[in-house]
Design an enzyme around this catalytic site. Structure first.
Site, PDB file in Angstrom:
ATOM      1  N   HIS A  40       0.808  -1.228   0.000  1.00 31.95           N
ATOM      2  CA  HIS A  40       0.000   0.000   0.000  1.00 31.95           C
ATOM      3  C   HIS A  40       0.835   1.269   0.000  1.00 31.95           C
ATOM      4  CE1 HIS A  40       0.842  -0.083   4.342  1.00 31.95           C
ATOM      5  NE2 HIS A  40       0.681   1.218   4.280  1.00 31.95           N
TER       6      HIS A  40
HETATM    7  C1  UD1 Z   1      -2.317   5.777   5.240  1.00 34.75           C
HETATM    8  C2  UD1 Z   1      -1.073   6.404   5.867  1.00 34.75           C
HETATM    9  C3  UD1 Z   1       0.061   5.386   5.855  1.00 34.75           C
HETATM   10  C4  UD1 Z   1      -0.364   4.093   6.523  1.00 34.75           C
HETATM   11  C5  UD1 Z   1      -1.644   3.581   5.884  1.00 34.75           C
HETATM   12  C6  UD1 Z   1      -2.119   2.376   6.650  1.00 34.75           C
HETATM   13  C7  UD1 Z   1      -0.769   8.812   5.509  1.00 34.75           C
HETATM   14  C8  UD1 Z   1      -0.071   9.833   4.704  1.00 34.75           C
HETATM   15  N1  UD1 Z   1      -0.626   7.552   5.074  1.00 34.75           N
HETATM   16  O1  UD1 Z   1      -2.008   5.488   3.906  1.00 34.75           O
HETATM   17  O2  UD1 Z   1       1.157   5.927   6.592  1.00 34.75           O
HETATM   18  O3  UD1 Z   1       0.665   3.161   6.345  1.00 34.75           O
HETATM   19  O4  UD1 Z   1      -2.649   4.586   5.954  1.00 34.75           O
HETATM   20  O5  UD1 Z   1      -3.014   1.608   5.924  1.00 34.75           O
HETATM   21  O6  UD1 Z   1      -1.408   9.120   6.475  1.00 34.75           O
HETATM   22  N2  UD1 Z   1      -9.259   4.467   0.771  1.00 34.75           N
HETATM   23  C9  UD1 Z   1     -10.491   3.861   0.676  1.00 34.75           C
HETATM   24  N3  UD1 Z   1     -11.118   3.520   1.835  1.00 34.75           N
HETATM   25  C10 UD1 Z   1     -10.602   3.752   3.063  1.00 34.75           C
HETATM   26  C11 UD1 Z   1      -9.361   4.381   3.141  1.00 34.75           C
HETATM   27  C12 UD1 Z   1      -8.700   4.732   1.988  1.00 34.75           C
HETATM   28  O7  UD1 Z   1     -11.009   3.620  -0.412  1.00 34.75           O
HETATM   29  O8  UD1 Z   1     -11.246   3.398   4.073  1.00 34.75           O
HETATM   30  C13 UD1 Z   1      -8.543   4.793  -0.493  1.00 34.75           C
HETATM   31  C14 UD1 Z   1      -8.865   6.179  -1.044  1.00 34.75           C
HETATM   32  O9  UD1 Z   1      -8.837   6.087  -2.428  1.00 34.75           O
HETATM   33  C15 UD1 Z   1      -7.657   6.988  -0.586  1.00 34.75           C
HETATM   34  C16 UD1 Z   1      -6.533   5.966  -0.604  1.00 34.75           C
HETATM   35  O10 UD1 Z   1      -7.153   4.744  -0.229  1.00 34.75           O
HETATM   36  O11 UD1 Z   1      -7.405   8.074  -1.413  1.00 34.75           O
HETATM   37  C17 UD1 Z   1      -5.405   6.291   0.336  1.00 34.75           C
HETATM   38  O12 UD1 Z   1      -5.890   6.475   1.685  1.00 34.75           O
HETATM   39  P1  UD1 Z   1      -5.058   7.419   2.690  1.00 34.75           P
HETATM   40  O13 UD1 Z   1      -5.622   7.296   4.052  1.00 34.75           O
HETATM   41  O14 UD1 Z   1      -4.917   8.775   2.125  1.00 34.75           O
HETATM   42  O15 UD1 Z   1      -3.615   6.809   2.664  1.00 34.75           O
HETATM   43  P2  UD1 Z   1      -3.154   5.309   2.839  1.00 34.75           P
HETATM   44  O16 UD1 Z   1      -2.478   4.898   1.594  1.00 34.75           O
HETATM   45  O17 UD1 Z   1      -4.269   4.486   3.359  1.00 34.75           O
HETATM   46  N1  UDP Z   2      -3.778  -5.574   8.836  1.00 33.66           N
HETATM   47  C1  UDP Z   2      -5.045  -6.153   8.930  1.00 33.66           C
HETATM   48  N2  UDP Z   2      -5.666  -6.556   7.780  1.00 33.66           N
HETATM   49  C2  UDP Z   2      -5.073  -6.444   6.557  1.00 33.66           C
HETATM   50  C3  UDP Z   2      -3.782  -5.851   6.482  1.00 33.66           C
HETATM   51  C4  UDP Z   2      -3.170  -5.410   7.635  1.00 33.66           C
HETATM   52  O1  UDP Z   2      -5.586  -6.299  10.035  1.00 33.66           O
HETATM   53  O2  UDP Z   2      -5.689  -6.840   5.556  1.00 33.66           O
HETATM   54  C5  UDP Z   2      -3.120  -5.122  10.073  1.00 33.66           C
HETATM   55  C6  UDP Z   2      -1.751  -5.715  10.296  1.00 33.66           C
HETATM   56  O3  UDP Z   2      -1.857  -6.968  10.944  1.00 33.66           O
HETATM   57  C7  UDP Z   2      -1.081  -4.656  11.139  1.00 33.66           C
HETATM   58  C8  UDP Z   2      -1.680  -3.361  10.606  1.00 33.66           C
HETATM   59  O4  UDP Z   2      -2.885  -3.736   9.942  1.00 33.66           O
HETATM   60  O5  UDP Z   2      -1.433  -4.789  12.496  1.00 33.66           O
HETATM   61  C9  UDP Z   2      -0.747  -2.707   9.633  1.00 33.66           C
HETATM   62  O6  UDP Z   2      -1.428  -1.699   8.974  1.00 33.66           O
HETATM   63  P1  UDP Z   2      -1.031  -1.178   7.521  1.00 33.66           P
HETATM   64  O7  UDP Z   2      -0.226  -2.199   6.818  1.00 33.66           O
HETATM   65  O8  UDP Z   2      -2.289  -0.707   6.897  1.00 33.66           O
HETATM   66  O9  UDP Z   2      -0.193   0.139   7.838  1.00 33.66           O
HETATM   67  P2  UDP Z   2       1.308   0.448   8.291  1.00 33.66           P
HETATM   68  O10 UDP Z   2       1.647  -0.421   9.438  1.00 33.66           O
HETATM   69  O11 UDP Z   2       2.184   0.249   7.104  1.00 33.66           O
HETATM   70  O12 UDP Z   2       1.265   1.892   8.643  1.00 33.66           O
END
Ligand code: UD1
Ligand code: UDP
Length: 359
Positions: free
Chosen positions: A205
């Site tokens: 991601h």
């Molecule tokens: C965010 C965090 C990242 C973290 C990740 C965990 C920032 C800058 N990034 O990244 O550090 O590792 O969360 O998962 O804060 N979207 C959906 N549904 C949701 C959420 C997101 O469709 O419930 C889609 C949207 O298109 C959105 C994209 O995912 O634009 C990115 O979501 P966003 O929260 O901006 O960043 P992440 O890539 O999730």
């Molecule tokens: N996780 C989850 N379901 C998934 C993917 C990740 O429960 O399908 C959990 C994972 O076990 C960990 C956390 O989400 O505890 C990590 O989150 P993510 O990878 O979204 O973000 P990051 O840690 O990179 O910020």
């Protein structure tokens, strides 16, 4: 004492659950829980509140997705209002997302002290939004709760020594608490017709992978070439980018099992018995180590360098298709597994430190 916790993204729900339980069970600290709404799909948010019994947020800001500035700005406006209403003694933030930065900026402008959990992590790559979020938050925080010695060293290099505590990693508390529950509760392996130890688990991601056509394509191609089933719970960001870049055909090899994002128990269960985990997630890298599963990190750098030094984690630039394949075939399970993330009592340590605060 009143602590206002700001969370909003999937990993923050998992990080917050153990400390929120302590606040909830004890009247000495009252927690006001603010959910920014950064993550909002039920399998990215609600499912974790239900499964991990996190109290219902007192405030849900519903900011949703947007550009960094707009998303963080909307949060900032709302969080400032809540701080003015609630007058918390401390604002507590986790990790490095835009929700973390919004919480810490709003609090610092109103002179409310900030407690940062998972402080001191650095990738030394300022192109990563998370690096900016954690750098700024650390420099604004009064309590810097560090998961590792390396995090303490990073802060020291930036001149931060006051208020720094080595507490261990709060995700380790959750992993230890829920691992067996997850294994007993989850039937994800039989659902996916997988045998323990005979599949790979992949998560992708990170913006540097999803927002680069060549990287994302090389990465998906490599997964399709692997010698075992690869389970790929698809983050919504990645799903959108695969559609945007027209890469769906790279998900068609028969060994790739694309599924929706998993709840925490299914995720822990799948992680626990994977042969290898391939990921660009910070949390998943750590959990791989905690569960003693070798990890291949699909990035140029990691904040969790100790896991690489211990021989359990290998960094691979995701653009390099051949190196990913070679890294998988080169994986050997190390014979030692040093303790890196504390003793599983991180939440209690943080709680006790906060309890001593007199405003
Ligand atoms: C965010 C965090 C990242 C973290 C990740 C965990 C920032 C800058 N990034 O990244 O550090 O590792 O969360 O998962 O804060 N979207 C959906 N549904 C949701 C959420 C997101 O469709 O419930 C889609 C949207 O298109 C959105 C994209 O995912 O634009 C990115 O979501 P966003 O929260 O901006 O960043 P992440 O890539 O999730
Ligand atoms: N996780 C989850 N379901 C998934 C993917 C990740 O429960 O399908 C959990 C994972 O076990 C960990 C956390 O989400 O505890 C990590 O989150 P993510 O990878 O979204 O973000 P990051 O840690 O990179 O910020």
């Amino acid at each position: 004492m009143k602590v206002m916790t700001v969370i909003g993204a999937r990993p923050q729900f998992i990080k917050a659950c153990m400390l929120s339980k302590l606040f909830h069970n004890d009247s000495k600290i009252k927690e006001i829980l603010v959910h920014t709404g950064q993550h909002y799909d039920s399998n990215m948010s609600d499912i974790f509140f239900k499964q991990l019994q996190i109290p219902k947020p007192n405030y849900h800001l519903g900011v949703g997705s947007d550009s960094h500035g707009k998303q963080t700005g909307k949060m900032l406006i709302e969080i400032e209002n809540i701080i003015l209403t609630e007058k918390p003694d401390i604002v507590l933030v986790y990790g490095d997302t835009n929700s973390t930065l919004a919480g810490s900026l709003a609090a610092s402008k109103l002179n409310i002290p900030i407690a940062h959990v998972e402080s001191g992590l650095r990738s030394f790559n300022k192109k990563m939004p998370e690096e900016l979020n954690r750098l700024l938050t650390d420099h604004l925080s009064t309590w810097l709760f560090c998961p590792t010695e390396e995090a303490i060293k990073n802060l020291k290099c930036e001149g931060i020594e006051k208020g720094v505590y080595l507490t261990g990693d709060i995700m380790y508390d959750a992993t230890l608490h829920y691992r067996d529950i997850a294994l007993n509760h989850s039937d994800i392996l039989s659902q996916l017709k997988l045998s323990p130890g005979d599949y790979y688990l992949a998560t992708i991601h990170r913006a540097e992978n999803t927002d680069n056509l060549n990287k994302l394509q090389a990465l998906l191609m490599a997964l399709g070439e692997l010698d075992k089933s690869v389970v790929l719970p698809l983050h919504p960001r990645t799903k959108n980018k695969i559609e945007f870049w027209n890469l769906k055909k790279f998900l068609s090899p028969s060994n790739i099992k694309v599924i929706e994002p998993l709840d925490y128990f299914d995720m822990l269960a799948l992680e626990s018995t994977a042969e290898i985990i391939l990921t660009d997630s910070g949390g998943v890298q750590k959990e791989a180590y905690m569960l003693e599963v070798p990890c291949i990190t699909l990035r140029d750098e990691t904040e969790w360098t100790e896991t690489v030094q211990a021989g359990w984690n290998t960094l691979v630039n995701s653009l390099d298709y051949n190196t990913i394949l070679k890294s998988v075939s080169d994986v050997r399970v190390p014979s030692t597994h040093p303790s890196l993330f504390g003793d599983g009592e991180t939440a209690k340590k943080i709680y006790n430190i906060l309890l001593t605060y007199k405003s």
